[in-house]
Scaffold this motif. Structure first.
Motif, PDB file in Angstrom:
ATOM      1  N   LYS A 109       0.838  -1.205   0.000  1.00 30.06           N
ATOM      2  CA  LYS A 109       0.000   0.000   0.000  1.00 30.06           C
ATOM      3  C   LYS A 109       0.872   1.253   0.000  1.00 30.06           C
ATOM      4  N   PRO A 110       1.605   1.495  -1.090  1.00 39.57           N
ATOM      5  CA  PRO A 110       2.542   2.624  -1.114  1.00 39.57           C
ATOM      6  C   PRO A 110       1.869   3.987  -0.995  1.00 39.57           C
ATOM      7  N   GLN A 111       0.704   4.159  -1.600  1.00 38.48           N
ATOM      8  CA  GLN A 111       0.036   5.463  -1.537  1.00 38.48           C
ATOM      9  C   GLN A 111      -0.428   5.775  -0.122  1.00 38.48           C
ATOM     10  N   GLU A 112      -1.064   4.817   0.517  1.00 31.94           N
ATOM     11  CA  GLU A 112      -1.537   5.035   1.888  1.00 31.94           C
ATOM     12  C   GLU A 112      -0.364   5.225   2.837  1.00 31.94           C
ATOM     13  N   CYS A 113       0.667   4.446   2.639  1.00 27.03           N
ATOM     14  CA  CYS A 113       1.855   4.552   3.483  1.00 27.03           C
ATOM     15  C   CYS A 113       2.494   5.933   3.320  1.00 27.03           C
ATOM     16  N   SER A 114       2.623   6.400   2.083  1.00 25.11           N
ATOM     17  CA  SER A 114       3.212   7.719   1.826  1.00 25.11           C
ATOM     18  C   SER A 114       2.365   8.826   2.426  1.00 25.11           C
ATOM     19  N   ARG A 115       1.056   8.681   2.341  1.00 22.59           N
ATOM     20  CA  ARG A 115       0.161   9.695   2.908  1.00 22.59           C
ATOM     21  C   ARG A 115       0.357   9.819   4.410  1.00 22.59           C
ATOM     22  N   LEU A 116       0.433   8.667   5.092  1.00 21.97           N
ATOM     23  CA  LEU A 116       0.618   8.680   6.542  1.00 21.97           C
ATOM     24  C   LEU A 116       1.974   9.286   6.917  1.00 21.97           C
ATOM     25  N   ILE A 117       3.002   8.977   6.142  1.00 24.38           N
ATOM     26  CA  ILE A 117       4.350   9.489   6.422  1.00 24.38           C
ATOM     27  C   ILE A 117       4.404  10.992   6.252  1.00 24.38           C
ATOM     28  N   LEU A 118       3.900  11.490   5.118  1.00 25.06           N
ATOM     29  CA  LEU A 118       3.955  12.931   4.844  1.00 25.06           C
ATOM     30  C   LEU A 118       3.085  13.709   5.828  1.00 25.06           C
ATOM     31  N   GLN A 119       1.969  13.127   6.185  1.00 23.49           N
ATOM     32  CA  GLN A 119       1.087  13.777   7.165  1.00 23.49           C
ATOM     33  C   GLN A 119       1.802  13.940   8.505  1.00 23.49           C
ATOM     34  N   PHE A 120       2.530  12.926   8.912  1.00 22.72           N
ATOM     35  CA  PHE A 120       3.281  12.970  10.169  1.00 22.72           C
ATOM     36  C   PHE A 120       4.446  13.958  10.075  1.00 22.72           C
ATOM     37  N   LEU A 121       5.167  13.953   8.957  1.00 27.80           N
ATOM     38  CA  LEU A 121       6.315  14.849   8.798  1.00 27.80           C
ATOM     39  C   LEU A 121       5.904  16.314   8.756  1.00 27.80           C
ATOM     40  N   ASN A 122       4.704  16.583   8.256  1.00 27.43           N
ATOM     41  CA  ASN A 122       4.247  17.971   8.119  1.00 27.43           C
ATOM     42  C   ASN A 122       3.647  18.532   9.396  1.00 27.43           C
ATOM     43  N   GLN A 123       3.475  17.681  10.397  1.00 30.18           N
ATOM     44  CA  GLN A 123       2.960  18.173  11.673  1.00 30.18           C
ATOM     45  C   GLN A 123       4.002  19.061  12.354  1.00 30.18           C
ATOM     46  N   PRO A 124       3.564  20.122  13.036  1.00 31.11           N
ATOM     47  CA  PRO A 124       4.526  20.999  13.728  1.00 31.11           C
ATOM     48  C   PRO A 124       5.203  20.295  14.900  1.00 31.11           C
TER      49      PRO A 124
END
Length: 559
Positions: free
Chosen positions: A544-559
């Motif tokens: 699930k590369p798309q879902e995995c990438s979404r979760l990663i980027l969402q976490f990285l973009n958090q303050p």
């Protein structure tokens, strides 16, 4: 004097030495040795002397000590032109340090078996024995190989033949080998002594691509040349020609199967098995180790650490998403892909790998980075965050371990078996052929494989293929030997201060081994997110590369 200058001067000295003494009259010796010597295409192209160590099963015929440097399975079938059809054939097989050979010349058969031992990174010794039906005798052979420098090798080999008529024969072979030009140029000078006769031989090799090479050589009354061309990922064609003083030309030809091509124990030349499709291939030398990584995108640095026996390609499904927002550096830690695979003085522990990544960042002048690791790579990421908090921003771990002791103990027998000589080499040799790519892909992806598109299936199979063909038993041997202190990330003195995102698959077979890790994380990490991906397996980044990438980027973009 620079080190490169010293190598060049030493190589030039070998050339002059060989030209001065190469003309010594040793025609009788040459004739005797041609009757005794078993052919090797690579050696014949270099004047009848083989540089050792070399990833070639024919080391058995020249010095069994060279077998101690071999991994995997190799097979060569060689011969030379003769008036007698289907004669003069040599078949040589190596299963790691075990070598077996059968030599047929007209009505004569010779069988040889040998084994090599490498107790030190710079020293090996070996024993072999052969039986000749025609002469009804046996021989006991012994050799040593010393490599005091990575560009200089000394090979010493003695053969003692005991005949049934109680007569004995012996000869000794001593060769010196030097390399320069990042391993592309190789020069060997050999001396062969039988009774009171001494013969010098000289050989030069220029490596073109991986196994492919061009060669020239000289021995008494003979000039030789030859080369090797890779026909496929596991098949080579070898050729050599011997030009005698009387104008006669002897042609040697052969096929080699399974000779290592896609991995490099010491990749000083900085070659890659296949150019990166997403990003650029780069190398950094850290503590005399060559680390390969693929860089793509721009922005804040994001370092990816692959799992055990995996290349950077495991991140290919995620790279198109991650590289849009970050400077992505996909590292192949030592033991993986095109990075070095040291056999000694490196245990492949999490702490050692983390220390190399720290120096990797220093070389690239990276002050701080985010990290993503999976499984073994996740354990390295945990260790890095603990040891170097000032260099760590955020950490994303995909089913990685803080405490891998239970997993290793549960699999220790299998890990140990894969790391054993002969047995482990058979397994690694089979993996490198590509025959297990399909079954291994289905094993990694489980039932989810049938639910993927054909395009995704093909891509994942290619990822698994490159994991297999670059594998060695060195990693498995060292992982099985790690003690309990090296299998845990300890927190008595320091806790991980960085925010952590832990991703795990709902249907992962590793869930039972992750319980100790999750418990420690929940007790010690203040900023922790644990996400279970519905329907996902252990390698959820492949599934699930798309879902995995979404979760990663969402976490990285958090303050």
């Amino acid at each position: 004097m620079r080190n490169s200058d010293a190598k060049f001067i030493f190589g030039l000295g070998l050339v002059i030495f060989g030209l001065i003494f190469g003309g010594w009259d040793a025609s009788v010796l040459a004739q005797n040795l041609l009757d005794e010597k078993l052919p090797s295409i690579r050696a014949m192209g270099m004047g009848g002397i083989l540089p050792i160590p070399v990833q070639d099963p024919s080391v058995l015929l020249f010095n069994p000590a060279g077998l101690g440097w071999l991994e995997g399975v190799g097979l060569s079938v060689e011969g030379y032109n003769s008036s007698v059809p289907s004669s003069n054939l040599t078949t040589t097989l190596n299963i790691g340090p075990l070598g077996i050979s059968r030599f047929r010349k007209e009505d004569r058969n010779n069988y040889k078996i040998g084994y090599g031992f490498r107790p030190l990174p710079w020293f090996s010794w070996g024993l072999s024995s052969d039986f000749d039906k025609k002469r009804r005798g046996t021989s006991i052979n012994a050799g040593i190989l010393v490599s005091p420098r990575d560009w200089f090798d000394i090979s010493i080999y003695q053969k003692n033949l005991f005949r049934a008529d109680k007569k004995t024969e012996s000869h000794e072979v001593v060769s010196l080998t030097t390399r320069w030009g990042k391993g592309k140029n190789l020069l060997t000078l050999g001396g062969v002594l039988q009774e009171d006769d001494l013969e010098f031989r000289l050989g030069f090799e220029y490596r073109v691509l991986n196994r492919s090479a061009l060669r020239v050589g000289y021995k008494v009354d003979h000039l030789t040349f030859g080369g090797t061309v890779g026909l496929s990922r596991i098949l080579d064609f070898d050729y050599a020609a011997e030009l005698e003083r009387n104008g006669r030309i002897v042609h040697y030809f052969g096929l080699s199967f399974g000779r290592p091509r896609y991995f490099f124990y010491k990749n000083d030349v900085h070659r890659v098995a296949q150019a990166a499709k997403l990003g650029k291939d780069r190398f950094v030398v850290v503590d005399d180790h060559n680390l390969h990584y693929v860089e793509s995108g721009s922005g804040s640095p994001l370092i990816l650490i692959s799992g055990s026996m995996a290349t950077y390609r495991v991140w290919n499904p995620l790279l198109p998403f991650l590289s849009r927002h970050r400077r992505v550096l996909a590292i192949e830690s030592l033991g993986n892909g095109d990075s070095d695979k040291p056999s000694f003085n490196f245990n492949y522990s999490f702490g050692e790998q983390a220390g190399l990544i720290k120096k990797f960042m220093e070389k690239l002048e990276i002050e701080k980075a985010d990290f993503i690791g999976i499984c073994y790579g996740g354990a390295i990421a945990f260790q890095f965050a603990k040891k170097y908090p000032d260099l760590t921003n955020k950490v994303i771990v995909i089913e990685g371990f803080l405490d891998i002791e239970e997993f290793v103990e549960d699999h220790r027998f299998l890990l140990s078996l894969r790391g054993k000589p002969v047995v482990g080499d058979l397994w690694i040799g089979l993996l490198r052929t590509g025959l297990l790519d399909g079954p291994m892909t289905r094993l990694v992806t489980g039932k989810s494989f049938s639910q993927m598109s054909r395009k995704d299936q093909k891509e994942i199979r290619q990822i698994i293929h490159w994991n297999n063909v670059t594998s060695t038993r060195i990693f498995w041997r060292n992982l099985a030997k790690l003690d309990q202190n090296e299998l845990k990330v300890k927190y008595e003195d320091t806790q991980i201060k960085s925010p952590i995102l832990f991703l795990m698959g709902e249907k992962s077979d590793f869930r039972k081994f992750l319980k100790p890790t999750l418990q420690v994380l929940q007790e010690t990490v203040k900023k922790l997110e644990i996400v279970t991906v519905k329907g996902a397996i252990h390698n959820l980044h492949l599934q699930k590369p798309q879902e995995c990438s979404r979760l990663i980027l969402q976490f990285l973009n958090q303050p």
